[in-house]
Write a protein that holds these residues in place. Structure first.
Motif, PDB file in Angstrom:
ATOM      1  N   HIS A  94      30.106  36.838  31.291  1.00 59.38           N
ATOM      2  CA  HIS A  94      30.056  38.261  31.346  1.00 59.38           C
ATOM      3  C   HIS A  94      31.692  38.724  31.382  1.00 59.38           C
ATOM      4  O   HIS A  94      32.013  39.817  30.804  1.00 59.38           O
ATOM      5  CB  HIS A  94      29.192  38.687  32.422  1.00 59.38           C
ATOM      6  N   ALA A  95      32.234  38.069  32.280  1.00 55.03           N
ATOM      7  CA  ALA A  95      34.075  38.557  32.428  1.00 55.03           C
ATOM      8  C   ALA A  95      34.415  38.682  31.249  1.00 55.03           C
ATOM      9  O   ALA A  95      35.198  39.511  30.758  1.00 55.03           O
ATOM     10  CB  ALA A  95      34.499  37.727  33.597  1.00 55.03           C
ATOM     11  N   ILE A  96      34.474  37.453  30.271  1.00 48.85           N
ATOM     12  CA  ILE A  96      35.202  37.148  28.895  1.00 48.85           C
ATOM     13  C   ILE A  96      34.565  38.353  27.896  1.00 48.85           C
ATOM     14  O   ILE A  96      35.271  39.076  27.591  1.00 48.85           O
ATOM     15  CB  ILE A  96      35.012  35.962  28.496  1.00 48.85           C
ATOM     16  N   GLN A  97      33.007  38.609  27.933  1.00 46.06           N
ATOM     17  CA  GLN A  97      32.493  39.424  27.016  1.00 46.06           C
ATOM     18  C   GLN A  97      33.053  40.763  27.388  1.00 46.06           C
ATOM     19  O   GLN A  97      33.064  41.713  26.339  1.00 46.06           O
ATOM     20  CB  GLN A  97      31.050  39.292  27.115  1.00 46.06           C
ATOM     21  N   ARG A  98      33.197  41.286  28.603  1.00 44.03           N
ATOM     22  CA  ARG A  98      33.368  42.627  29.092  1.00 44.03           C
ATOM     23  C   ARG A  98      35.043  42.850  28.965  1.00 44.03           C
ATOM     24  O   ARG A  98      35.500  43.987  29.323  1.00 44.03           O
ATOM     25  CB  ARG A  98      33.148  42.730  30.345  1.00 44.03           C
ATOM     26  N   GLY A  99      35.878  41.879  28.467  1.00 45.50           N
ATOM     27  CA  GLY A  99      37.196  42.025  28.444  1.00 45.50           C
ATOM     28  C   GLY A  99      37.978  41.946  29.874  1.00 45.50           C
ATOM     29  O   GLY A  99      39.080  42.615  29.994  1.00 45.50           O
ATOM     30  N   GLU A 100      37.409  41.469  30.867  1.00 48.13           N
ATOM     31  CA  GLU A 100      38.135  41.408  32.246  1.00 48.13           C
ATOM     32  C   GLU A 100      38.839  40.579  32.410  1.00 48.13           C
ATOM     33  O   GLU A 100      39.927  40.724  33.185  1.00 48.13           O
ATOM     34  CB  GLU A 100      36.976  41.197  33.330  1.00 48.13           C
ATOM     35  N   GLY A 101      39.278  39.382  31.566  1.00 47.46           N
ATOM     36  CA  GLY A 101      40.224  38.424  31.868  1.00 47.46           C
ATOM     37  C   GLY A 101      40.316  37.595  30.496  1.00 47.46           C
ATOM     38  O   GLY A 101      39.547  37.904  29.568  1.00 47.46           O
ATOM     39  N   HIS A 102      40.868  36.650  30.579  1.00 42.59           N
ATOM     40  CA  HIS A 102      41.517  35.684  29.494  1.00 42.59           C
ATOM     41  C   HIS A 102      41.219  34.253  29.978  1.00 42.59           C
ATOM     42  O   HIS A 102      41.436  33.746  31.136  1.00 42.59           O
ATOM     43  CB  HIS A 102      42.536  35.809  28.905  1.00 42.59           C
ATOM     44  N   ILE A 103      40.675  33.553  29.029  1.00 46.38           N
ATOM     45  CA  ILE A 103      40.645  31.863  29.093  1.00 46.38           C
ATOM     46  C   ILE A 103      41.836  31.345  29.002  1.00 46.38           C
ATOM     47  O   ILE A 103      42.405  31.370  27.698  1.00 46.38           O
ATOM     48  CB  ILE A 103      39.379  31.231  28.279  1.00 46.38           C
ATOM     49  N   VAL A 104      42.413  30.505  29.578  1.00 50.27           N
ATOM     50  CA  VAL A 104      43.741  29.668  29.512  1.00 50.27           C
ATOM     51  C   VAL A 104      43.299  28.314  29.552  1.00 50.27           C
ATOM     52  O   VAL A 104      42.523  27.808  29.505  1.00 50.27           O
ATOM     53  CB  VAL A 104      44.774  30.298  30.569  1.00 50.27           C
ATOM     54  N   HIS A 105      44.517  27.532  29.364  1.00 50.59           N
ATOM     55  CA  HIS A 105      44.524  26.222  28.833  1.00 50.59           C
ATOM     56  C   HIS A 105      43.854  25.446  29.979  1.00 50.59           C
ATOM     57  O   HIS A 105      44.050  25.660  31.148  1.00 50.59           O
ATOM     58  CB  HIS A 105      46.114  25.381  29.043  1.00 50.59           C
ATOM     59  N   LEU A 106      42.622  24.575  29.538  1.00 51.66           N
ATOM     60  CA  LEU A 106      41.662  23.883  30.625  1.00 51.66           C
ATOM     61  C   LEU A 106      40.692  24.611  31.179  1.00 51.66           C
ATOM     62  O   LEU A 106      39.839  24.112  31.973  1.00 51.66           O
ATOM     63  CB  LEU A 106      42.576  23.095  31.636  1.00 51.66           C
ATOM     64  N   GLY A 107      40.724  25.892  30.704  1.00 55.76           N
ATOM     65  CA  GLY A 107      39.343  26.675  31.070  1.00 55.76           C
ATOM     66  C   GLY A 107      39.505  27.687  32.274  1.00 55.76           C
ATOM     67  O   GLY A 107      38.318  28.339  32.428  1.00 55.76           O
ATOM     68  N   PRO A 108      40.640  27.853  32.931  1.00 53.32           N
ATOM     69  CA  PRO A 108      40.289  28.723  33.977  1.00 53.32           C
ATOM     70  C   PRO A 108      40.430  30.223  33.418  1.00 53.32           C
ATOM     71  O   PRO A 108      40.908  30.627  32.417  1.00 53.32           O
ATOM     72  CB  PRO A 108      41.887  28.462  34.788  1.00 53.32           C
ATOM     73  N   LEU A 109      39.801  31.054  34.370  1.00 50.60           N
ATOM     74  CA  LEU A 109      39.620  32.624  33.940  1.00 50.60           C
ATOM     75  C   LEU A 109      40.838  33.378  34.468  1.00 50.60           C
ATOM     76  O   LEU A 109      41.034  33.205  35.952  1.00 50.60           O
ATOM     77  CB  LEU A 109      38.255  33.299  34.592  1.00 50.60           C
ATOM     78  N   VAL A 110      41.701  33.976  33.955  1.00 51.58           N
ATOM     79  CA  VAL A 110      42.906  34.466  34.343  1.00 51.58           C
ATOM     80  C   VAL A 110      42.509  36.015  34.257  1.00 51.58           C
ATOM     81  O   VAL A 110      42.292  36.493  33.095  1.00 51.58           O
ATOM     82  CB  VAL A 110      44.130  34.129  33.669  1.00 51.58           C
ATOM     83  N   VAL A 111      42.815  36.895  35.489  1.00 58.28           N
ATOM     84  CA  VAL A 111      42.691  38.318  35.389  1.00 58.28           C
ATOM     85  C   VAL A 111      43.965  38.948  35.710  1.00 58.28           C
ATOM     86  O   VAL A 111      44.725  38.314  36.415  1.00 58.28           O
ATOM     87  CB  VAL A 111      41.392  38.793  36.332  1.00 58.28           C
ATOM     88  N   ARG A 112      44.135  40.201  35.487  1.00 59.55           N
ATOM     89  CA  ARG A 112      45.245  41.180  35.798  1.00 59.55           C
ATOM     90  C   ARG A 112      44.547  42.038  37.215  1.00 59.55           C
ATOM     91  O   ARG A 112      43.592  42.573  36.787  1.00 59.55           O
ATOM     92  CB  ARG A 112      45.670  42.047  34.824  1.00 59.55           C
ATOM     93  N   THR A 113      45.372  42.119  38.263  1.00 60.07           N
ATOM     94  CA  THR A 113      44.946  43.165  39.321  1.00 60.07           C
ATOM     95  C   THR A 113      45.555  44.369  39.313  1.00 60.07           C
ATOM     96  O   THR A 113      45.603  45.320  40.340  1.00 60.07           O
ATOM     97  CB  THR A 113      44.971  42.197  40.728  1.00 60.07           C
ATOM     98  N   GLY A 114      46.367  44.650  38.283  1.00 57.81           N
ATOM     99  CA  GLY A 114      47.022  45.988  38.272  1.00 57.81           C
ATOM    100  C   GLY A 114      48.164  46.162  39.326  1.00 57.81           C
ATOM    101  O   GLY A 114      48.976  44.974  39.392  1.00 57.81           O
ATOM    102  N   LYS A 115      48.478  47.247  39.646  1.00 56.17           N
ATOM    103  CA  LYS A 115      49.689  47.489  40.652  1.00 56.17           C
ATOM    104  C   LYS A 115      49.590  46.738  41.928  1.00 56.17           C
ATOM    105  O   LYS A 115      50.481  46.596  42.579  1.00 56.17           O
ATOM    106  CB  LYS A 115      49.764  48.952  40.917  1.00 56.17           C
ATOM    107  N   HIS A 116      47.991  46.280  42.343  1.00 59.87           N
ATOM    108  CA  HIS A 116      48.030  45.793  43.699  1.00 59.87           C
ATOM    109  C   HIS A 116      47.802  44.191  43.331  1.00 59.87           C
ATOM    110  O   HIS A 116      47.057  43.787  42.941  1.00 59.87           O
ATOM    111  CB  HIS A 116      46.861  46.197  44.459  1.00 59.87           C
ATOM    112  N   THR A 117      49.038  43.429  43.844  1.00 63.54           N
ATOM    113  CA  THR A 117      49.001  41.855  43.760  1.00 63.54           C
ATOM    114  C   THR A 117      48.862  41.587  45.252  1.00 63.54           C
ATOM    115  O   THR A 117      49.003  40.221  45.474  1.00 63.54           O
ATOM    116  CB  THR A 117      50.315  41.377  43.142  1.00 63.54           C
ATOM    117  N   GLY A 118      48.633  42.269  46.071  1.00 64.94           N
ATOM    118  CA  GLY A 118      48.091  41.740  47.448  1.00 64.94           C
ATOM    119  C   GLY A 118      47.467  42.906  48.378  1.00 64.94           C
ATOM    120  O   GLY A 118      47.160  44.059  47.571  1.00 64.94           O
ATOM    121  N   ARG A 119      47.120  42.917  49.354  1.00 61.83           N
ATOM    122  CA  ARG A 119      46.263  43.740  50.251  1.00 61.83           C
ATOM    123  C   ARG A 119      47.085  44.890  50.544  1.00 61.83           C
ATOM    124  O   ARG A 119      48.427  45.200  50.594  1.00 61.83           O
ATOM    125  CB  ARG A 119      45.864  43.097  51.472  1.00 61.83           C
TER     126      ARG A 119
END
Length: 212
Positions: free
Chosen positions: A28-53
């Protein structure tokens, strides 16, 4: 669960996906364009302006049921009940006609102290995060799962400091007497984890104290 999302005020969703397995959430995440598959299969996403709490955007509702159990400091900012109710209704309205992912999980392993939690989110990858972070109930436990604490997670919803009584477009509001949190304006997944762990830190001492 027999306890539908209507118990949290939600309705008119485009689709509801309940407790999907890891592979389905990944797809679902891939189909909805929420992230990308990278080498060896992990799902990578962007969290926007917040990279922490966003600790300065976290609030606790100041109401009689929980007032004496919260240490009111700069780190534990107060929100009045009316502002929280407005924020919660805003989140419910935001989720109308949207697809939601519902995850019912346990916070904690010990059967005597674990807390039934529900996370309702608009993204598959956050649901995948929840599935990975917390303890998954057995299939036979799910129909009886009644959440003690619910996180309504709307990262795409922007708060308005003028109308919502908050500091910025990001807001984390926790209502301990209602057993509920609303998280908006941040895609950083750690806010979900922190909200649930905050709930554990609030409820468990009270539970243990009553037991003794």
């Amino acid at each position: 669960s027999r306890h539908g999302i209507d118990t949290h005020g939600l309705g008119n969703q485009k689709q509801e996906h309940w407790n999907l397995p890891t592979a389905a959430l990944y797809e679902h995440a891939i189909q909805r364009g929420e992230g990308h598959i990278v080498h060896l299969g992990p799902l990578v996403v962007r969290t926007g302006k917040h990279t922490g709490r966003a600790a300065r955007d976290k609030y606790f509702v100041d109401e009689p049921g929980s007032h004496d159990h919260i240490d009111w400091t700069d780190a534990n900012q107060a929100m009045d009940p009316t502002s929280y109710d407005w924020l919660q209704r805003k989140a419910v309205a935001y989720l109308q006609n949207r697809t939601v992912y519902v995850m019912d999980v346990w916070a904690g392993h010990d059967a005597n102290y674990r807390m039934p939690v529900r996370v309702i989110t608009e993204t598959a990858w956050h649901a995948l995060f929840v599935r990975n972070m917390f303890v998954r109930p057995l299939d036979e436990e799910l129909p009886k799962h009644k959440p003690q604490f619910t996180v309504i997670h709307v990262p795409g919803m922007q708060a308005d400091p003028v109308t919502d009584g908050v500091r910025s477009s990001t807001c984390i509001g926790l209502h301990m007497s209602k057993g509920e949190a609303v998280i908006g304006g941040t895609f950083y997944a750690g806010e979900i984890k922190k909200a649930v762990f905050t709930a554990m830190n609030y409820y468990l001492p009270l539970q243990i104290g009553r037991a003794h």
